[in-house]
Design a protein around this motif. Sequence first.
Motif, PDB file in Angstrom:
ATOM      1  N   GLY A 117       0.798  -1.228   0.000  1.00  0.00           N
ATOM      2  CA  GLY A 117       0.000   0.000   0.000  1.00  0.00           C
ATOM      3  C   GLY A 117       0.822   1.265   0.000  1.00  0.00           C
ATOM      4  N   ASP A 118       2.139   1.165   0.309  1.00  0.00           N
ATOM      5  CA  ASP A 118       2.993   2.355   0.326  1.00  0.00           C
ATOM      6  C   ASP A 118       3.080   2.990  -1.064  1.00  0.00           C
ATOM      7  OD1 ASP A 118       3.571   2.075   2.974  1.00  0.00           O
ATOM      8  OD2 ASP A 118       5.590   1.255   2.699  1.00  0.00           O
ATOM      9  N   ILE A 119       3.051   4.308  -1.103  1.00  0.00           N
ATOM     10  CA  ILE A 119       3.368   5.044  -2.324  1.00  0.00           C
ATOM     11  C   ILE A 119       4.782   5.579  -2.172  1.00  0.00           C
ATOM     12  CG2 ILE A 119       2.823   7.035  -3.764  1.00  0.00           C
ATOM     13  CD1 ILE A 119      -0.064   6.645  -3.133  1.00  0.00           C
ATOM     14  N   ILE A 120       5.637   5.230  -3.143  1.00  0.00           N
ATOM     15  CA  ILE A 120       7.049   5.597  -3.035  1.00  0.00           C
ATOM     16  C   ILE A 120       7.516   6.261  -4.333  1.00  0.00           C
ATOM     17  CG2 ILE A 120       7.546   3.702  -1.443  1.00  0.00           C
ATOM     18  CD1 ILE A 120       8.882   2.251  -3.834  1.00  0.00           C
ATOM     19  N   ARG A 121       8.614   7.010  -4.207  1.00  0.00           N
ATOM     20  CA  ARG A 121       9.337   7.487  -5.382  1.00  0.00           C
ATOM     21  C   ARG A 121      10.761   6.958  -5.248  1.00  0.00           C
ATOM     22  NH1 ARG A 121       8.130  12.544  -5.545  1.00  0.00           N
ATOM     23  NH2 ARG A 121       6.838  12.597  -7.446  1.00  0.00           N
ATOM     24  N   VAL A 122      11.199   6.217  -6.262  1.00  0.00           N
ATOM     25  CA  VAL A 122      12.528   5.616  -6.247  1.00  0.00           C
ATOM     26  C   VAL A 122      13.440   6.410  -7.165  1.00  0.00           C
ATOM     27  CG1 VAL A 122      13.842   3.503  -6.526  1.00  0.00           C
ATOM     28  CG2 VAL A 122      11.410   3.367  -6.010  1.00  0.00           C
ATOM     29  N   HIS A 123      14.531   6.938  -6.607  1.00  0.00           N
ATOM     30  CA  HIS A 123      15.540   7.639  -7.391  1.00  0.00           C
ATOM     31  C   HIS A 123      16.673   6.666  -7.721  1.00  0.00           C
ATOM     32  CE1 HIS A 123      13.866  11.674  -6.430  1.00  0.00           C
ATOM     33  NE2 HIS A 123      13.507  11.068  -5.300  1.00  0.00           N
ATOM     34  N   HIS A 124      17.236   6.819  -8.898  1.00  0.00           N
ATOM     35  CA  HIS A 124      18.351   5.991  -9.334  1.00  0.00           C
ATOM     36  C   HIS A 124      17.977   4.506  -9.332  1.00  0.00           C
ATOM     37  CE1 HIS A 124      21.128   9.361  -9.504  1.00  0.00           C
ATOM     38  NE2 HIS A 124      20.672   9.747  -8.318  1.00  0.00           N
ATOM     39  N   ALA A 125      16.788   4.231  -9.864  1.00  0.00           N
ATOM     40  CA  ALA A 125      16.385   2.846 -10.095  1.00  0.00           C
ATOM     41  C   ALA A 125      16.932   2.397 -11.446  1.00  0.00           C
ATOM     42  CB  ALA A 125      14.861   2.741 -10.066  1.00  0.00           C
ATOM     43  N   TYR A 126      16.875   1.107 -11.702  1.00  0.00           N
ATOM     44  CA  TYR A 126      17.322   0.591 -12.988  1.00  0.00           C
ATOM     45  C   TYR A 126      16.475  -0.624 -13.362  1.00  0.00           C
ATOM     46  CZ  TYR A 126      19.989  -2.586  -9.928  1.00  0.00           C
ATOM     47  OH  TYR A 126      20.361  -3.486  -8.960  1.00  0.00           O
ATOM     48  N   MET A 127      16.522  -0.977 -14.638  1.00  0.00           N
ATOM     49  CA  MET A 127      15.708  -2.085 -15.145  1.00  0.00           C
ATOM     50  C   MET A 127      16.587  -3.274 -15.498  1.00  0.00           C
ATOM     51  SD  MET A 127      14.664  -3.904 -18.053  1.00  0.00           S
ATOM     52  CE  MET A 127      14.977  -2.909 -19.519  1.00  0.00           C
ATOM     53  N   LYS A 128      16.105  -4.459 -15.148  1.00  0.00           N
ATOM     54  CA  LYS A 128      16.755  -5.696 -15.559  1.00  0.00           C
ATOM     55  C   LYS A 128      15.696  -6.630 -16.135  1.00  0.00           C
ATOM     56  CE  LYS A 128      20.953  -6.410 -12.822  1.00  0.00           C
ATOM     57  NZ  LYS A 128      21.613  -7.332 -11.857  1.00  0.00           N
ATOM     58  N   LEU A 129      16.126  -7.462 -17.082  1.00  0.00           N
ATOM     59  CA  LEU A 129      15.227  -8.484 -17.607  1.00  0.00           C
ATOM     60  C   LEU A 129      15.392  -9.748 -16.789  1.00  0.00           C
ATOM     61  CD1 LEU A 129      15.602  -8.108 -21.477  1.00  0.00           C
ATOM     62  CD2 LEU A 129      13.624  -7.491 -20.091  1.00  0.00           C
ATOM     63  N   TRP A 130      14.282 -10.286 -16.317  1.00  0.00           N
ATOM     64  CA  TRP A 130      14.290 -11.546 -15.570  1.00  0.00           C
ATOM     65  C   TRP A 130      13.190 -12.417 -16.170  1.00  0.00           C
ATOM     66  CZ3 TRP A 130      17.154 -14.488 -12.719  1.00  0.00           C
ATOM     67  CH2 TRP A 130      16.591 -15.501 -11.955  1.00  0.00           C
ATOM     68  N   ASN A 131      13.582 -13.603 -16.666  1.00  0.00           N
ATOM     69  CA  ASN A 131      12.636 -14.463 -17.387  1.00  0.00           C
ATOM     70  C   ASN A 131      11.972 -13.705 -18.535  1.00  0.00           C
ATOM     71  OD1 ASN A 131      12.871 -16.990 -16.111  1.00  0.00           O
ATOM     72  ND2 ASN A 131      11.615 -16.300 -14.393  1.00  0.00           N
ATOM     73  N   ASN A 132      12.783 -12.866 -19.172  1.00  0.00           N
ATOM     74  CA  ASN A 132      12.344 -12.064 -20.311  1.00  0.00           C
ATOM     75  C   ASN A 132      11.316 -11.005 -19.929  1.00  0.00           C
ATOM     76  OD1 ASN A 132      13.009 -11.797 -23.083  1.00  0.00           O
ATOM     77  ND2 ASN A 132      10.958 -12.441 -23.634  1.00  0.00           N
ATOM     78  N   ARG A 133      11.192 -10.700 -18.654  1.00  0.00           N
ATOM     79  CA  ARG A 133      10.300  -9.646 -18.185  1.00  0.00           C
ATOM     80  C   ARG A 133      11.115  -8.458 -17.720  1.00  0.00           C
ATOM     81  NH1 ARG A 133       6.224 -12.972 -14.206  1.00  0.00           N
ATOM     82  NH2 ARG A 133       4.515 -13.320 -15.666  1.00  0.00           N
ATOM     83  N   PRO A 134      10.698  -7.238 -18.057  1.00  0.00           N
ATOM     84  CA  PRO A 134      11.359  -6.070 -17.487  1.00  0.00           C
ATOM     85  C   PRO A 134      10.995  -5.943 -16.006  1.00  0.00           C
ATOM     86  CG  PRO A 134       9.505  -5.388 -18.842  1.00  0.00           C
ATOM     87  CD  PRO A 134       9.637  -6.872 -19.018  1.00  0.00           C
ATOM     88  N   GLU A 135      12.000  -5.775 -15.166  1.00  0.00           N
ATOM     89  CA  GLU A 135      11.772  -5.725 -13.720  1.00  0.00           C
ATOM     90  C   GLU A 135      12.459  -4.499 -13.131  1.00  0.00           C
ATOM     91  OE1 GLU A 135      13.839  -8.300 -10.468  1.00  0.00           O
ATOM     92  OE2 GLU A 135      12.057  -9.419 -11.115  1.00  0.00           O
TER      93      GLU A 135
END
Length: 433
Positions: A117-135
Motif C-alpha cells: 500500500g505504500d506510495i514511493i518514489r525511487v531515485h536511481h532505479a534501474y531495469m533488468k530483464l528476468w525471465n524475459n520480463r522487465p523488472e
Amino acid sequence: MNDKYAPHIEELAKALDGIDHDDIKIELDKLIRFRVPLEEAKRTVLNKFSSKEAPEIKIKDISNAPKSFTLKGRITSVEKRNFVLKGETVDLYSGKILDETGVCLFTAWNDFCLNEGDIIRVHHAYMKLWNNRPELNFGQRSIVEKLPEDPSIPRTEQLFTQTKKIIEINSSDLLVSSQGIVTEMYHRDVTVKGKDTTIIEGVIADETGKLPFTSWVPMDGVDIGNAISFKAAHVRIFRGIPSLNFTHETSWELLPDNKCPFSKNKIMTHEPTSIPIASVLEKNGLFDAVVTGNIISVRPGSGLIERCPVCNRVVQNNVCRAHGTVEGVKDMRIKAILDDGTGAVYIMLNRELSETIYGRSMDEAENIIKLSLSKDAVYESMKRSLIGTYLTVRGNSSKSEFGTTIVARSVWVPEDDLLSRLESLLLKLPEDV
C-alpha cells in the motif's frame, strides 16, 4: 551531527558517487536542524548534488527505460527472500509495484522498510530483464522516499488484466483473462510457510494451445472436460514457460456447452502434431511441444552418470557442487542434438527413455563398461547407435544462453517410412534440379 545519521550519509554518498562525505554531511545537518523530515532532507540533498537528475518514467515505459531513472508507484505486494551469494546468505525484497499506466515486478536489494500500500518514489532505479520480463530494481545507489496517499494511483493490479487466447500468453504478462477446457486435473498436498495446503494442478487448453495451471483456492464443481472462463489469473514463468496461477484475486465460472466458443471433444481428443524446430526456437519456452528430426550429435555427458541423492545434480568423482562429497546414485541419460532442416535443438532423455531409444538397459550398459574397462564406452556406443536416428520428441522447451533444450516427456520413432519422406523432400525441389 548525531551518529544515527551516518548510515543515511553513507547511502547518499553511494548514490552521489564522487561527492565528498563532509559536503553531504553539512547539507544534511543543515536541513535536519531546520526540522526537515529525514526522507525529505535526503531527497533535497540528492537533488542538490546530482549533476543531472535521472528522468522520471512511467511503468508502461520501463522496457525502454534509461540506465538510471526515477519512478513513482504503489507497492501492491512485498515479501522478504534470501539467497546464497559467495557463501553468504543475502536478504532481498521482491513484489509488485504499479502506477496509473501499468504494473511490474520489483526487486529491492536493501531493506527500504516497504509495506503493501505504500506510495514511493525511487531515485536511481534501474531495469533488468528476468525471465524475459522487465523488472524494476533498486539497491545501493537508490534513494526511496515514501509519499502521502495519491488517489490517482490505483490500489489493485486487476485493472491491468488483459484478455488473451492461451497461445498468446507470454512472459511479459502478469495478469490475464481467458477461456479453456480443463484437460488434466489432480490435487496435491504441499507445505507453504509451515502450513499444509491442498492445491489443484492441471492443464487448460483452447483451440490455440495449452498451458499448465495451479489453483491455490478450491475449484468446486470443476472437473476434467469442463470449460471455464477465468479473470485475473497470475502468470508465472518457469524456465521460460508461462503457467497460470489462480488465487483469491482470480474469478472463474463454468461455461455451459451453448456458451463454449470451441469444440470440447476436439480439444480433449486432440493429439499434438509435430511443429518445425524453427517455431520452437522463436519462443523463450513452449509447453508440450512436439518436434521430429534426426539426431546429428550425441553430446558429452550422455551415458552412465551419477547424481547427488539430495539435489539430483550430476556429480563428478562423488563430489556435488552444492553438497560436497556424497554417495552418488547411478543413472543414465542421453543428451543429443535434433535437427529437422529448419533448426536444431538440444534434447534430454531420462533413464527410461534412454533405455528405450538406445535399446539397452542400464544394467547392460554397466556390463559394457566392465568388459571394456572404459567409462566412456557407453557414450561411444550411443554415438555409433543413435547418430542419424529419426525421432519424434515430445516435451517442454526452454531457452538459455546455451541454446534451446527440450526435456523429453516421451519419444518414439515415427511411423512414416524413409520412402515417403524422400518423396516429400523431392516434391519440394525445383523442377529444373
